[in-house]
Design an enzyme around this catalytic site. Sequence first.
Site, PDB file in Angstrom:
ATOM      1  N   LYS A 207      -2.800 -13.425   3.589  1.00  0.00           N
ATOM      2  CA  LYS A 207      -2.495 -12.274   2.729  1.00  0.00           C
ATOM      3  C   LYS A 207      -1.907 -12.808   1.435  1.00  0.00           C
ATOM      4  O   LYS A 207      -0.905 -13.523   1.436  1.00  0.00           O
ATOM      5  CB  LYS A 207      -1.500 -11.368   3.420  1.00  0.00           C
ATOM      6  CG  LYS A 207      -0.995 -10.284   2.526  1.00  0.00           C
ATOM      7  CD  LYS A 207      -0.096  -9.345   3.275  1.00  0.00           C
ATOM      8  CE  LYS A 207       0.438  -8.282   2.342  1.00  0.00           C
ATOM      9  NZ  LYS A 207       1.213  -7.288   3.074  1.00  0.00           N
ATOM     10  N   CYS A 231       7.126 -15.217  -3.243  1.00  0.00           N
ATOM     11  CA  CYS A 231       7.763 -16.271  -2.426  1.00  0.00           C
ATOM     12  C   CYS A 231       7.395 -16.149  -0.961  1.00  0.00           C
ATOM     13  O   CYS A 231       7.793 -16.992  -0.160  1.00  0.00           O
ATOM     14  CB  CYS A 231       9.284 -16.185  -2.566  1.00  0.00           C
ATOM     15  SG  CYS A 231       9.824 -16.697  -4.192  1.00  0.00           S
ATOM     16  N   LYS A 260      -6.752 -10.734   3.377  1.00  0.00           N
ATOM     17  CA  LYS A 260      -6.380  -9.537   2.615  1.00  0.00           C
ATOM     18  C   LYS A 260      -5.769  -9.906   1.270  1.00  0.00           C
ATOM     19  O   LYS A 260      -4.882 -10.751   1.214  1.00  0.00           O
ATOM     20  CB  LYS A 260      -5.335  -8.761   3.412  1.00  0.00           C
ATOM     21  CG  LYS A 260      -4.746  -7.627   2.672  1.00  0.00           C
ATOM     22  CD  LYS A 260      -3.505  -7.143   3.370  1.00  0.00           C
ATOM     23  CE  LYS A 260      -2.855  -6.067   2.554  1.00  0.00           C
ATOM     24  NZ  LYS A 260      -1.576  -5.655   3.133  1.00  0.00           N
TER      25      LYS A 260
HETATM   26  O1  PB1 Z   1      -3.984  -1.100   0.672  1.00  0.00           O
HETATM   27  C1  PB1 Z   1      -3.114  -1.899   0.302  1.00  0.00           C
HETATM   28  O2  PB1 Z   1      -2.877  -2.164  -0.893  1.00  0.00           O
HETATM   29  C2  PB1 Z   1      -2.316  -2.586   1.389  1.00  0.00           C
HETATM   30  C3  PB1 Z   1      -0.981  -3.137   0.892  1.00  0.00           C
HETATM   31  C4  PB1 Z   1      -0.257  -3.853   2.013  1.00  0.00           C
HETATM   32  C5  PB1 Z   1      -0.183  -3.064   3.285  1.00  0.00           C
HETATM   33  N1  PB1 Z   1      -0.288  -3.879   4.402  1.00  0.00           N
HETATM   34  C6  PB1 Z   1       1.062  -4.364   1.553  1.00  0.00           C
HETATM   35  C7  PB1 Z   1       0.981  -5.173   0.325  1.00  0.00           C
HETATM   36  C8  PB1 Z   1       2.147  -5.062  -0.638  1.00  0.00           C
HETATM   37  O3  PB1 Z   1       2.514  -3.938  -0.997  1.00  0.00           O
HETATM   38  O4  PB1 Z   1       2.659  -6.111  -0.996  1.00  0.00           O
HETATM   39  C9  PB1 Z   1       2.302  -3.967   2.193  1.00  0.00           C
HETATM   40  C10 PB1 Z   1       3.175  -5.145   2.572  1.00  0.00           C
HETATM   41  N2  PB1 Z   1       4.003  -4.923   3.666  1.00  0.00           N
END
Ligand code: PB1
Length: 341
Positions: A207, A231, A260
């Site tokens: 991610k 970070c 992702k």
């Molecule tokens: O659809 C999206 O943009 C998903 C975003 C994602 C959700 N898992 C996150 C990314 C972010 O806001 O940094 C949330 C992180 N916990």
Amino acid sequence: MSEAYKKMVQKKHILHSSIFNQTMRDWHSLKTEITPKNLMYPVFIIEAENELQEIPSMPGVARYGINKLKEYLTPLVQKGLTSVLVFGVISSLSKDESATNADSPNNPVVQALPLLRKWFPNLTIACDVCLCPYSSHGHCGILTDKGHIDNARSIKRIAEISLAYAKAGAHIIAPSDMMDGRIGAIKSILIENDLQNTVSVLSYTCKFASSFYGPFRDAAKSAPASGDRKCYQLPPGGAGVALRAAERDVEEGADFLMVKPIMAYMDILKQVKDKYPEYPMFVYQVSGEYSMIYGAAQKGVFDLKTALMEILGSYRRAGADVIITYYTPLVLDWIALKHKL
Ligand code: PB1
């Protein structure tokens, strides 16, 4: 036809002979097919049971109170929806340093899970686990006094929240926090509570600190109050560190892997799937990708259905087994229509 031309065109280089009708074109494309089993639908659950809140930056996507979500999911399940990814969004519950309300009894996810399990017994329910929607600082982990990530405390807290969702009925825990070692911490707490055989872990493996999360942060009210997530989310240019993350999460017991966002990371998808072909591979078409495609179609750049099926097919060709996409309801309709024809 000249003798010279006949000689020039070698028999195996005549391509038109294998693509001149739709059946033949489909034969070339079987690896890009999309069925309902290839789709996981992200949904936002709010505290107000009977409310539905549109999300301006994500046209067609809303936040649902549990009773509205039941109404909305019922026809989708009838069309073949097999899995959802649940995100809680709070407004009246408080947010604090350790995201206390991430797993409190009044948390909308904790309250929704037993109902969703009862209403949709065949629907696989994954729960996103992170601190950011519930923390006062909006970061995905617990911070030290100096504002740095306290990794040990963070993964302990992530594991606690995971256990609460598992006990409430989640089939899959999907930790999006990107803390080091959270997969192992979650697997350990599941084992300690004898849930290791009935609750899976879908790792947000690779991610990236992407610019494509903006609309989601509107939807989940989860933007960091200060700073950014560079970070702990992977650097967009980092292929090696992405493969190290995959190796780490596999070692720690992840059941499913994910890349992702996906549009700018198809190379990572291919490398991870090629390295771990034995793992179901998920990709997340994130909010910014969703809204970008939607906006382009609205401006007439392309036909939404044609372009979106081409894009989703490219994820499958590059190695994706399951696509997490906000377009799931639309694609389910198109699949149902195609099979009616
Ligand atoms: O659809 C999206 O943009 C998903 C975003 C994602 C959700 N898992 C996150 C990314 C972010 O806001 O940094 C949330 C992180 N916990």
